[in-house]
Design a protein around this motif. Sequence first.
Motif, PDB file in Angstrom:
ATOM      1  N   VAL A 132       1.835   0.738  -1.748  1.00  0.00           N
ATOM      2  CA  VAL A 132       2.294   1.785  -0.837  1.00  0.00           C
ATOM      3  C   VAL A 132       3.004   1.116   0.334  1.00  0.00           C
ATOM      4  O   VAL A 132       2.379   0.415   1.131  1.00  0.00           O
ATOM      5  CB  VAL A 132       1.116   2.642  -0.333  1.00  0.00           C
ATOM      6  N   LYS A 133       4.295   1.325   0.428  1.00  0.00           N
ATOM      7  CA  LYS A 133       5.089   0.733   1.515  1.00  0.00           C
ATOM      8  C   LYS A 133       5.172   1.679   2.712  1.00  0.00           C
ATOM      9  O   LYS A 133       4.930   2.866   2.596  1.00  0.00           O
ATOM     10  CB  LYS A 133       6.485   0.386   1.012  1.00  0.00           C
ATOM     11  N   TYR A 134       5.546   1.095   3.856  1.00  0.00           N
ATOM     12  CA  TYR A 134       5.734   1.848   5.103  1.00  0.00           C
ATOM     13  C   TYR A 134       4.447   2.579   5.505  1.00  0.00           C
ATOM     14  O   TYR A 134       4.490   3.695   6.023  1.00  0.00           O
ATOM     15  CB  TYR A 134       6.893   2.835   4.974  1.00  0.00           C
ATOM     16  N   TYR A 152      -5.055   5.941   6.010  1.00  0.00           N
ATOM     17  CA  TYR A 152      -3.814   5.287   6.416  1.00  0.00           C
ATOM     18  C   TYR A 152      -2.762   6.325   6.779  1.00  0.00           C
ATOM     19  O   TYR A 152      -2.895   7.516   6.459  1.00  0.00           O
ATOM     20  CB  TYR A 152      -3.302   4.361   5.318  1.00  0.00           C
ATOM     21  N   THR A 153      -1.748   5.859   7.460  1.00  0.00           N
ATOM     22  CA  THR A 153      -0.661   6.723   7.904  1.00  0.00           C
ATOM     23  C   THR A 153       0.646   6.237   7.299  1.00  0.00           C
ATOM     24  O   THR A 153       0.958   5.047   7.350  1.00  0.00           O
ATOM     25  CB  THR A 153      -0.553   6.728   9.434  1.00  0.00           C
ATOM     26  N   LYS A 154       1.394   7.167   6.730  1.00  0.00           N
ATOM     27  CA  LYS A 154       2.704   6.848   6.181  1.00  0.00           C
ATOM     28  C   LYS A 154       3.694   7.902   6.664  1.00  0.00           C
ATOM     29  O   LYS A 154       3.500   9.095   6.417  1.00  0.00           O
ATOM     30  CB  LYS A 154       2.666   6.820   4.650  1.00  0.00           C
ATOM     31  N   HIS A 155       4.735   7.441   7.350  1.00  0.00           N
ATOM     32  CA  HIS A 155       5.748   8.339   7.910  1.00  0.00           C
ATOM     33  C   HIS A 155       5.103   9.448   8.750  1.00  0.00           C
ATOM     34  O   HIS A 155       5.513  10.616   8.706  1.00  0.00           O
ATOM     35  CB  HIS A 155       6.605   8.951   6.800  1.00  0.00           C
ATOM     36  N   GLY A 156       4.055   9.075   9.488  1.00  0.00           N
ATOM     37  CA  GLY A 156       3.400  10.024  10.377  1.00  0.00           C
ATOM     38  C   GLY A 156       2.397  10.939   9.713  1.00  0.00           C
ATOM     39  O   GLY A 156       1.763  11.756  10.391  1.00  0.00           O
TER      40      GLY A 156
END
Length: 480
Positions: A132-134, A152-156
């Motif tokens: 999982v990137k970003y 986790y947080t991804k793109h907010g």
Amino acid sequence: MLGGSSSHNGLVYNRGNSLDYDKWAEITNDPSWRYDAILKFFKKAETYKGIYTIGHQHGRQGPLTIETLMRPIHPLWKAAAAELGYKVIDPNAPQKPGFAYEDATSEIGRRVSTFEAYINPILHIRKKLHVVKYAQVDKILLKDNIAIGVRYTKHGIVMMAQASKEVIVSGGAIATPILLMKSGIGPSSILNNAKIPKVRYLPVGTNLQDHPGVLLGPFAIDDPSVLSNIRNNLTIEDFEKYINFQREDILSNGQSGPQAFLVSSFAKKRREVNWPDFQLFLLRQNIDRVNPAFYIPTNEFSLIVFAGRPEYKIGNFGSITMDTSAYRRRVRDIERLVKLDFNFLHSKQDFDLLLEGIQSGLKIFNTKPFEAIGTKLKPNAECAKEYTFKTKEYWRCIIERNGRNSCHTCCTCRMGHGPSDKNAVVDSKLRVLGVARLRVVDASIIPQVTNSNMYAPVVVLAEKASEDILRQQEIPFIPI
């Protein structure tokens, strides 16, 4: 970043000294950490293509390609070593006192990160592997002192990942302790001040170690060809060679090295004559002291002196703590929460070790090979105003003004011999004490810094951890 620091470090591949790992075994009361026991993991990781081919110290079929970077200055380095009574050694077979060329994690002049070596070849083959990137993990999810996943947080967007067996944290020596603290695992003072519900009180972040160093130079020379400096020597032909995979040119060799591993008078008094305690590293350019990231295009070079084995006493090292007031203000970003104190040169012996290392470096450049190219040390304008050039007081000024860390940060979640070890965060299998199904596998678990660069030690501890994990019995699944 995929591959962590291996994707942007200096490529240097130094295992350290065999006695470093024997010390780990002593601290953890676990003989599986002895050098002769973990040598198989070094070899498992390596496809060695360097110049040191004698013996059976190197692996031939591992994922990580190791090359020896050959440079125009090497004949001078070898001749200087001989004049001072040293040999050019293999730094990894195992390491001994002496001068050495630089082994690097590269192939045909191209960086080989752990991502490129281990993950990328199977990224689209292993169905159970999901990268999982970003995304940034901000909390380990725990239930009754059992790790069951991560948030986790991804793109907010806040997301969760569930663990069917274990949560393995590999955030590095700075991010991992902060993540553990945010998850309720850490010193009581930090958890209480941040008002984080306690899961387990452990000495997370209290054993920060690195190699204190000092930048020595600039040294001016009459023959710039031995430096192979990018700013001075780069040509169109070099670009053509690189594009056509003829990568033994200036673009493929970096700007650091060769190196030397030497034993100080302090180590000799302790009868540790085969355990170097400082490292010299030549930089084939002058680094501007105002902005160390800027390389001045001159016919000059510098030398870095590292204290490879700072005086080891529990409680004397640095620490990583959390800005608890910021956390209470709902700051969650690790970069804004972390507070570092390296506590360098707390020991007079460490200061004196650097002074001795400086003198050893000066001896190298006073040899006939370096005198033949007009090697001359230029004074530091600021220190020369206050002290006589090359006096002990002058060098103390240099250490104070040009002192630095080596980016070999480690040891903030140190492993120990079990729950009775008050200084340990994980056991010798890297399992967090008192928390089930949670393991840390990164530089933070190292109990005592090795005497050289950290890339190879982290690779070997990860290889060993992978075998320990595979040998472990099946763990029943607990849903969130």
